[in-house]
Write an enzyme that holds these catalytic residues in place. Structure first.
Site, PDB file in Angstrom:
ATOM      1  N   GLY A 114       0.832  -1.137   0.132  1.00  0.00           N
ATOM      2  CA  GLY A 114      -0.056   0.133   0.095  1.00  0.00           C
ATOM      3  C   GLY A 114       0.911   1.046   0.045  1.00  0.00           C
ATOM      4  N   SER A 115       0.334   2.625   0.172  1.00  0.00           N
ATOM      5  CA  SER A 115       1.143   3.664   0.386  1.00  0.00           C
ATOM      6  C   SER A 115       1.939   3.552   1.584  1.00  0.00           C
ATOM      7  CB  SER A 115       0.401   4.886   0.478  1.00  0.00           C
ATOM      8  OG  SER A 115      -0.690   4.989   1.440  1.00  0.00           O
ATOM      9  N   GLY A 158       3.596   1.254   3.074  1.00  0.00           N
ATOM     10  CA  GLY A 158       3.719   0.001   3.873  1.00  0.00           C
ATOM     11  C   GLY A 158       3.004  -1.213   3.262  1.00  0.00           C
ATOM     12  N   VAL A 209       0.614  -4.519   2.793  1.00  0.00           N
ATOM     13  CA  VAL A 209      -0.758  -4.615   3.378  1.00  0.00           C
ATOM     14  C   VAL A 209      -0.899  -6.321   3.630  1.00  0.00           C
ATOM     15  CG1 VAL A 209      -3.229  -4.634   2.975  1.00  0.00           C
ATOM     16  CG2 VAL A 209      -1.653  -2.653   2.231  1.00  0.00           C
ATOM     17  N   ASP A 218      -4.419   9.727  -4.213  1.00  0.00           N
ATOM     18  CA  ASP A 218      -3.889   8.670  -4.837  1.00  0.00           C
ATOM     19  C   ASP A 218      -4.904   7.741  -5.538  1.00  0.00           C
ATOM     20  OD1 ASP A 218      -1.596   6.067  -4.004  1.00  0.00           O
ATOM     21  OD2 ASP A 218      -1.801   6.849  -5.731  1.00  0.00           O
TER      22      ASP A 218
HETATM   23  O1  LIG Z   1      -3.940   2.357   3.690  1.00  0.00           O
HETATM   24  C1  LIG Z   1      -4.547   1.091   4.159  1.00  0.00           C
HETATM   25  C2  LIG Z   1      -4.601   1.027   5.548  1.00  0.00           C
HETATM   26  C3  LIG Z   1      -4.787  -0.195   6.191  1.00  0.00           C
HETATM   27  C4  LIG Z   1      -5.040  -1.387   5.362  1.00  0.00           C
HETATM   28  F1  LIG Z   1      -5.196  -2.467   5.828  1.00  0.00           F
HETATM   29  C5  LIG Z   1      -4.677  -1.327   3.966  1.00  0.00           C
HETATM   30  C6  LIG Z   1      -4.547  -0.017   3.481  1.00  0.00           C
HETATM   31  N1  LIG Z   1      -4.151   0.136   2.074  1.00  0.00           N
HETATM   32  C7  LIG Z   1      -4.797  -0.595   1.012  1.00  0.00           C
HETATM   33  N2  LIG Z   1      -5.428  -1.907   1.456  1.00  0.00           N
HETATM   34  C8  LIG Z   1      -5.595  -2.497   0.078  1.00  0.00           C
HETATM   35  C9  LIG Z   1      -6.106  -3.824   0.102  1.00  0.00           C
HETATM   36  C10 LIG Z   1      -6.763  -4.253   1.362  1.00  0.00           C
HETATM   37  C11 LIG Z   1      -7.696  -5.710   1.230  1.00  0.00           C
HETATM   38  N3  LIG Z   1      -7.742  -6.167   0.124  1.00  0.00           N
HETATM   39  C12 LIG Z   1      -7.198  -5.595  -1.082  1.00  0.00           C
HETATM   40  C13 LIG Z   1      -6.424  -4.638  -1.022  1.00  0.00           C
HETATM   41  C14 LIG Z   1      -5.344  -2.018  -0.718  1.00  0.00           C
HETATM   42  S1  LIG Z   1      -4.457  -0.448  -0.459  1.00  0.00           S
END
Ligand SMILES: Oc1ccc(F)cc1Nc1nc(-c2ccncc2)cs1
Length: 347
Positions: free
Chosen positions: A83-84, A86, A88, A188
């Site tokens: 993810g941004s 960090g 995931v 984003d």
């Molecule tokens: O900014 C966050 C803060 C907490 C999180 F747990 C995740 C993210 N960022 C993202 N999560 C995903 C994703 C999650 C679950 N399944 C498919 C994709 C894509 S970007």
């Protein structure tokens, strides 16, 4: 009582993890971010690293004795994606069995804006943030788990049918309308940050790692002009370091619409070099509008890809145009899962 709540949050949370109301999260995290940096260098060598944070009302994520630690109260399972700022993973609460998604961020890369902006949002089109916990040099952000992302669906199907693309674009614009009301700009917007429901018909915006808050004139309060987001989806005012506002997300959402319709990201079929200068100096990528799309879809992209943010359509104007285009193509009739269609390489 809010002050009480705030001081309660600070007092209660110093060194502990507690349940709390998101509305206290924002000031708290500015303060904690500074403390965290100061404290970071005095990190205790002891294995019991400090553990503090706040879990917004959610009885399915349960701190035990005011602690919530990876490998003890919750366990990480499969890696999902970068993810941004960090990694995931999907994760599970050991005591309740509740599954959720976690982003693990190094403390020095933690942006309190991700929590501050996100915790103020409550919309069916935005993924819910469950809480944030620090454990020593890491910060964990918890959010509801979703089955997949629009980016994954485009990769699986090559390019998406026009009606399905317009359906998703309309939902993303609904999320952007809500963000404008809450004076938040995401910065984003791209298919990877649009998550899908089990049946693939509903979308949820996530990853507020680049988010900024807006003033009453709709300009970013952060005053920073550092490049944020994914290069192919960056608005001209972003690459030029000019003041940015909600219209930057409208530009990016149209880049995501081109990504859905063509099966590839804008600019990448024409240029391999750094795209910043192209985005700043070239005309908008209207030549990338697929020749087989309906005139109203082309109108949506022309209105959303205006280089001047003042002339660019707002999220609500563009949503109206998108809904009309979807009607013109006969509404949503294509199935979410369908045949692979080759991406549109340059004709
Ligand atoms: O900014 C966050 C803060 C907490 C999180 F747990 C995740 C993210 N960022 C993202 N999560 C995903 C994703 C999650 C679950 N399944 C498919 C994709 C894509 S970007």
């Amino acid at each position: 009582s809010s002050l009480g709540g705030y001081s309660l949050a600070l007092a209660g949370l110093r060194g502990s993890v507690s349940q709390g109301d998101p509305c206290y999260a924002r000031p708290f995290f500015k303060d904690v971010e500074r403390d965290m940096r100061e404290e970071e260098d005095e990190l205790s060598e002891a294995d019991s690293v400090s553990n503090e944070g706040i879990i917004f009302y959610n009885d399915k994520i349960q701190p035990v004795d005011s602690e919530y630690k990876e490998g003890r109260e919750f366990v990480l399972s499969d890696f999902i994606k970068e993810g941004s700022y960090g990694e995931v993973h999907s994760a599970q609460d050991v005591n309740t069995g509740f599954r959720f998604a976690v982003k693990k961020i190094a403390l020095k890369r933690f942006s309190s804006e991700e929590v501050g902006a996100w915790s103020a949002l409550r919309s069916p089109r935005v993924v819910e943030l469950f809480g944030v916990v620090r454990e020593g040099p890491n910060v964990f952000l918890f959010m509801e788990h979703k089955s997949g992302s629009l980016g994954q669906l485009i990769a699986e199907r090559g390019r998406l049918p026009e009606d399905l693309s317009l359906h998703y674009h309309s939902q993303v614009l609904t999320a952007l309308e809500y963000l404008v009301k809450k004076k938040v700009v995401h910065l984003d917007i791209k298919a990877d940050n649009v998550l899908l429901s089990e049946d693939g018909r509903d979308t949820f915006l996530c990853d507020f790692g680049h988010a900024e808050r807006l003033d009453n004139q709709g300009q970013s309060l952060s005053g920073s002009n550092d490049l944020k987001g994914s290069e192919t989806h960056m608005a001209p005012e972003i690459v030029k370091g000019e003041p940015r506002g909600a219209k930057a997300d409208v530009w990016s959402s149209c880049c995501a619409l081109l990504h859905m319709l063509n099966g590839c990201q804008p600019w990448t079929r024409y240029y391999t070099c750094r795209l910043y200068l192209k985005i700043a100096n070239e005309p908008p990528p209207l030549r990338e509008i697929p020749p087989d799309c309906s005139p109203l879809t082309a109108e949506v992209l022309k209105a959303g890809l205006q280089k001047d943010p003042v002339k660019r359509a707002s999220a609500s104007d563009l949503k109206e145009k998108t809904d009309r285009a979807l009607k013109e193509v006969g509404g949503l009739t294509s199935p979410v899962k369908g045949p692979y269609t080759d991406p549109l390489y340059i004709a």
